[in-house]
Design a protein around this motif. Structure first.
Motif, mmCIF file in Angstrom:
data_model
loop_
_atom_site.group_PDB
_atom_site.id
_atom_site.type_symbol
_atom_site.label_atom_id
_atom_site.label_comp_id
_atom_site.label_asym_id
_atom_site.label_seq_id
_atom_site.Cartn_x
_atom_site.Cartn_y
_atom_site.Cartn_z
ATOM 1 N N VAL A 97 -4.634 15.727 -14.474
ATOM 2 C CA VAL A 97 -4.727 14.196 -14.130
ATOM 3 C C VAL A 97 -4.858 14.321 -12.874
ATOM 4 N N LYS A 98 -5.804 13.555 -12.008
ATOM 5 C CA LYS A 98 -5.813 13.361 -10.565
ATOM 6 C C LYS A 98 -5.333 11.907 -10.548
ATOM 7 N N ARG A 99 -4.438 11.531 -10.125
ATOM 8 C CA ARG A 99 -3.564 10.020 -10.003
ATOM 9 C C ARG A 99 -4.026 9.388 -8.668
ATOM 10 N N THR A 100 -4.192 8.070 -8.694
ATOM 11 C CA THR A 100 -4.271 7.475 -7.466
ATOM 12 C C THR A 100 -3.068 6.291 -7.504
ATOM 13 N N SER A 101 -3.092 5.561 -6.299
ATOM 14 C CA SER A 101 -2.159 4.536 -6.225
ATOM 15 C C SER A 101 -2.443 3.284 -5.710
ATOM 16 N N HIS A 102 -1.996 2.284 -6.069
ATOM 17 C CA HIS A 102 -2.130 1.005 -5.199
ATOM 18 C C HIS A 102 -1.082 0.524 -4.505
ATOM 19 N N VAL A 103 -1.242 0.347 -3.157
ATOM 20 C CA VAL A 103 -0.152 0.267 -2.220
ATOM 21 C C VAL A 103 -0.413 -1.319 -1.583
ATOM 22 N N SER A 104 0.648 -1.850 -1.612
ATOM 23 C CA SER A 104 0.732 -3.221 -1.061
ATOM 24 C C SER A 104 1.861 -3.562 -0.207
ATOM 25 N N ILE A 105 1.711 -3.734 1.152
ATOM 26 C CA ILE A 105 3.096 -4.184 1.739
ATOM 27 C C ILE A 105 2.678 -5.470 2.191
ATOM 28 N N SER A 106 4.085 -6.453 2.432
ATOM 29 C CA SER A 106 4.131 -7.559 2.918
ATOM 30 C C SER A 106 5.084 -7.580 4.011
ATOM 31 N N VAL A 107 4.604 -8.292 4.884
ATOM 32 C CA VAL A 107 5.465 -8.636 6.397
ATOM 33 C C VAL A 107 5.780 -10.055 6.243
ATOM 34 N N GLU A 108 6.999 -10.510 6.967
ATOM 35 C CA GLU A 108 7.107 -11.828 7.172
ATOM 36 C C GLU A 108 8.049 -12.183 8.593
ATOM 37 N N ASP A 109 8.171 -13.543 8.895
ATOM 38 C CA ASP A 109 8.700 -13.929 10.068
ATOM 39 C C ASP A 109 10.207 -13.344 9.908
ATOM 40 N N SER A 110 10.799 -12.772 10.796
ATOM 41 C CA SER A 110 12.323 -12.588 10.750
ATOM 42 C C SER A 110 13.158 -13.845 10.439
ATOM 43 N N TYR A 111 12.839 -14.821 10.962
ATOM 44 C CA TYR A 111 13.745 -16.219 10.853
ATOM 45 C C TYR A 111 13.292 -16.709 9.555
ATOM 46 N N GLY A 112 12.527 -16.251 8.507
ATOM 47 C CA GLY A 112 11.989 -16.902 7.257
ATOM 48 C C GLY A 112 11.534 -18.068 7.078
ATOM 49 N N ALA A 113 10.634 -18.541 8.215
ATOM 50 C CA ALA A 113 10.125 -19.860 8.087
ATOM 51 C C ALA A 113 8.755 -19.608 7.697
#
Length: 113
Positions: A97-113
């Motif tokens: 089996v040749k496997r593949t990936s779904h990659v997701s990255i989220s970024v946010e403000d450091s102050y959380g607003a």
């Protein structure tokens, strides 16, 4: 505000990518980019590409400052599984089996607003 980016069907097994997600989770974006740039292998390069896309989305679409962004979430899921066969002795075939990936990255403000 959370801003994310996705890479679907990355041609690398998800198990290999998951090893590196802890290295960048919770870091400021500049540190995470520096970490991934110096790591060896294909997985950090995939993560760096998705991280750069998420930062670009945050800066361009939502007018956030790059210096204040933090890596909030890294999700690595299974993608397609391509089934292939290797010829073997006596006319047999061994499956793999040749496997593949779904990659997701989220970024946010450091102050959380």
């Amino acid at each position: 505000m959370k801003v994310s980016s996705h890479h679907k069907h990355a041609r690398i097994a998800p198990r290999k990518v998951r090893e590196f997600r802890g290295a960048v989770l919770g870091l400021p974006v500049a540190e995470a980019q520096a970490q991934l740039a110096w790591m060896k292998g294909k997985a950090p390069k995939v993560l760096l590409k998705v991280l750069n896309a998420a930062v670009a989305n945050a800066v361009h679409n939502h007018e956030l400052e790059k210096d204040k962004l933090v890596v909030a979430d890294v999700v690595v899921g299974d993608g397609l599984k391509m089934k292939r066969y290797q010829p073997a002795a006596k006319g047999m075939a061994h499956p793999f089996v040749k496997r593949t990936s779904h990659v997701s990255i989220s970024v946010e403000d450091s102050y959380g607003a």
